[in-house]
Design a protein around this motif. Structure first.
Motif, PDB file in Angstrom:
ATOM      1  N   ASP A 115       0.770  -1.161   0.151  1.00 24.73           N
ATOM      2  CA  ASP A 115      -0.049  -0.033   0.038  1.00 24.73           C
ATOM      3  C   ASP A 115       0.936   1.295  -0.092  1.00 24.73           C
ATOM      4  O   ASP A 115       1.751   1.387   0.925  1.00 24.73           O
ATOM      5  CB  ASP A 115      -0.885  -0.157   1.207  1.00 24.73           C
ATOM      6  CG  ASP A 115      -1.956   1.006   1.128  1.00 24.73           C
ATOM      7  OD1 ASP A 115      -2.876   0.935   0.376  1.00 24.73           O
ATOM      8  OD2 ASP A 115      -1.720   1.996   2.115  1.00 24.73           O
ATOM      9  N   ILE A 141       0.594   2.112  11.884  1.00 29.26           N
ATOM     10  CA  ILE A 141       2.182   2.232  11.636  1.00 29.26           C
ATOM     11  C   ILE A 141       3.150   2.705  12.667  1.00 29.26           C
ATOM     12  O   ILE A 141       4.286   2.382  13.092  1.00 29.26           O
ATOM     13  CB  ILE A 141       2.502   3.154  10.385  1.00 29.26           C
ATOM     14  CG1 ILE A 141       1.829   2.555   9.082  1.00 29.26           C
ATOM     15  CG2 ILE A 141       3.921   3.511  10.159  1.00 29.26           C
ATOM     16  CD1 ILE A 141       2.282   1.124   8.683  1.00 29.26           C
ATOM     17  N   MET A 198       0.932   3.536   3.244  1.00 31.97           N
ATOM     18  CA  MET A 198       1.350   2.933   4.323  1.00 31.97           C
ATOM     19  C   MET A 198       2.790   2.927   4.073  1.00 31.97           C
ATOM     20  O   MET A 198       3.575   3.117   5.151  1.00 31.97           O
ATOM     21  CB  MET A 198       0.965   1.505   4.539  1.00 31.97           C
ATOM     22  CG  MET A 198      -0.864   1.555   5.150  1.00 31.97           C
ATOM     23  SD  MET A 198      -1.098  -0.324   5.284  1.00 31.97           S
ATOM     24  CE  MET A 198      -0.157  -0.717   6.674  1.00 31.97           C
ATOM     25  N   THR A 240       3.682  -4.185   3.138  1.00 33.52           N
ATOM     26  CA  THR A 240       2.644  -3.595   3.611  1.00 33.52           C
ATOM     27  C   THR A 240       1.140  -4.028   3.289  1.00 33.52           C
ATOM     28  O   THR A 240       1.259  -4.272   1.782  1.00 33.52           O
ATOM     29  CB  THR A 240       2.555  -1.930   4.003  1.00 33.52           C
ATOM     30  OG1 THR A 240       2.348  -1.428   2.630  1.00 33.52           O
ATOM     31  CG2 THR A 240       3.844  -1.655   4.745  1.00 33.52           C
ATOM     32  N   ASN A 284      -5.013  -4.288   8.529  1.00 28.67           N
ATOM     33  CA  ASN A 284      -3.592  -3.624   8.294  1.00 28.67           C
ATOM     34  C   ASN A 284      -2.849  -4.485   8.586  1.00 28.67           C
ATOM     35  O   ASN A 284      -2.739  -5.366   9.539  1.00 28.67           O
ATOM     36  CB  ASN A 284      -3.378  -2.339   8.984  1.00 28.67           C
ATOM     37  CG  ASN A 284      -4.324  -1.092   8.546  1.00 28.67           C
ATOM     38  OD1 ASN A 284      -4.429  -0.979   7.418  1.00 28.67           O
ATOM     39  ND2 ASN A 284      -4.894  -0.437   9.592  1.00 28.67           N
ATOM     40  N   HIS A 310      -3.201  -3.243   3.110  1.00 29.34           N
ATOM     41  CA  HIS A 310      -4.449  -2.591   3.739  1.00 29.34           C
ATOM     42  C   HIS A 310      -5.820  -3.144   3.057  1.00 29.34           C
ATOM     43  O   HIS A 310      -5.617  -2.970   1.713  1.00 29.34           O
ATOM     44  CB  HIS A 310      -4.306  -1.316   3.607  1.00 29.34           C
ATOM     45  CG  HIS A 310      -5.558  -0.450   4.075  1.00 29.34           C
ATOM     46  ND1 HIS A 310      -6.115  -0.188   5.348  1.00 29.34           N
ATOM     47  CD2 HIS A 310      -6.670   0.162   3.315  1.00 29.34           C
ATOM     48  CE1 HIS A 310      -7.222   0.458   5.429  1.00 29.34           C
ATOM     49  NE2 HIS A 310      -7.555   0.806   4.284  1.00 29.34           N
ATOM     50  N   LYS A 341      -4.710   3.890  10.003  1.00 34.47           N
ATOM     51  CA  LYS A 341      -3.348   3.375   9.239  1.00 34.47           C
ATOM     52  C   LYS A 341      -2.103   4.092   9.910  1.00 34.47           C
ATOM     53  O   LYS A 341      -1.103   3.623  10.213  1.00 34.47           O
ATOM     54  CB  LYS A 341      -3.135   3.949   7.795  1.00 34.47           C
ATOM     55  CG  LYS A 341      -4.005   2.990   6.701  1.00 34.47           C
ATOM     56  CD  LYS A 341      -3.921   3.513   5.449  1.00 34.47           C
ATOM     57  CE  LYS A 341      -4.559   2.921   4.472  1.00 34.47           C
ATOM     58  NZ  LYS A 341      -4.390   3.341   3.062  1.00 34.47           N
ATOM     59  N   ASN A 342      -2.256   5.270  10.318  1.00 34.75           N
ATOM     60  CA  ASN A 342      -1.006   6.200  11.058  1.00 34.75           C
ATOM     61  C   ASN A 342      -0.911   5.509  12.262  1.00 34.75           C
ATOM     62  O   ASN A 342       0.211   5.340  12.729  1.00 34.75           O
ATOM     63  CB  ASN A 342      -1.598   7.526  10.938  1.00 34.75           C
ATOM     64  CG  ASN A 342      -0.445   8.433  11.201  1.00 34.75           C
ATOM     65  OD1 ASN A 342       0.888   8.144  11.101  1.00 34.75           O
ATOM     66  ND2 ASN A 342      -0.525   9.819  11.455  1.00 34.75           N
TER      67      ASN A 342
END
Length: 152
Positions: A42, A137, A45, A71, A93, A73, A133-134
């Protein structure tokens, strides 16, 4: 009132004696050199991963690690209403790290699944997905950095 003050003092001295520290308090002092040799998956990501890893990478460090990263998603509709509109999603994720250096060849895999309701406001839904997502990660990079600092 005196009882609350007494309990506060006891807790203060107890925590002071056991050297309580938050888990990630020393993470910025870790000295690692991280080289991303391959990154797939992704795009959003991947950009977040690169940016977060740069924060922890020190080019003059003697602890050097090469990373292959993958990665992914996905967002899948899991519940629909009578009209056939999706009302609930499963957001997944995943991030896989393959860590390579002269002495070490390890793989770390992290995944997270979140069930969320559909929002009529598509902008808000996209913003929420980006925040998921943030956060994913950030937390998994922190875990990786701690695992790498324990190696060697």
């Amino acid at each position: 009132m005196k009882k609350k003050i007494f309990i506060s003092l006891v807790l203060f001295f107890f925590l002071n004696q056991c050297e309580y520290k938050p888990i990630y308090s020393e993470i910025n002092k870790i000295n690692l050199k991280l080289n991303i040799i391959d990154i797939q998956g992704d795009d959003e990501m991947n950009n977040l991963v690169k940016a977060n890893l740069e924060k922890y990478s020190n080019l003059s460090s003697n602890k050097e690690f090469n990373l292959e990263i993958k990665t992914s998603h996905s967002k899948v509709g899991i519940v629909k209403n009578k009209k056939g509109e999706t009302t609930s999603f499963l957001i997944t994720n995943q991030i896989n790290f393959h860590v390579i250096n002269n002495k070490i060849n390890k793989k770390y895999s992290f995944s997270d699944k979140i069930r969320t309701s559909n929002n009529n406001n598509k902008f808000e839904l996209k913003k929420y997905e980006k925040s998921i997502k943030n956060n994913f990660i950030n937390s998994k990079i922190n875990e990786l950095i701690i695992k790498l600092s324990d190696l060697q």
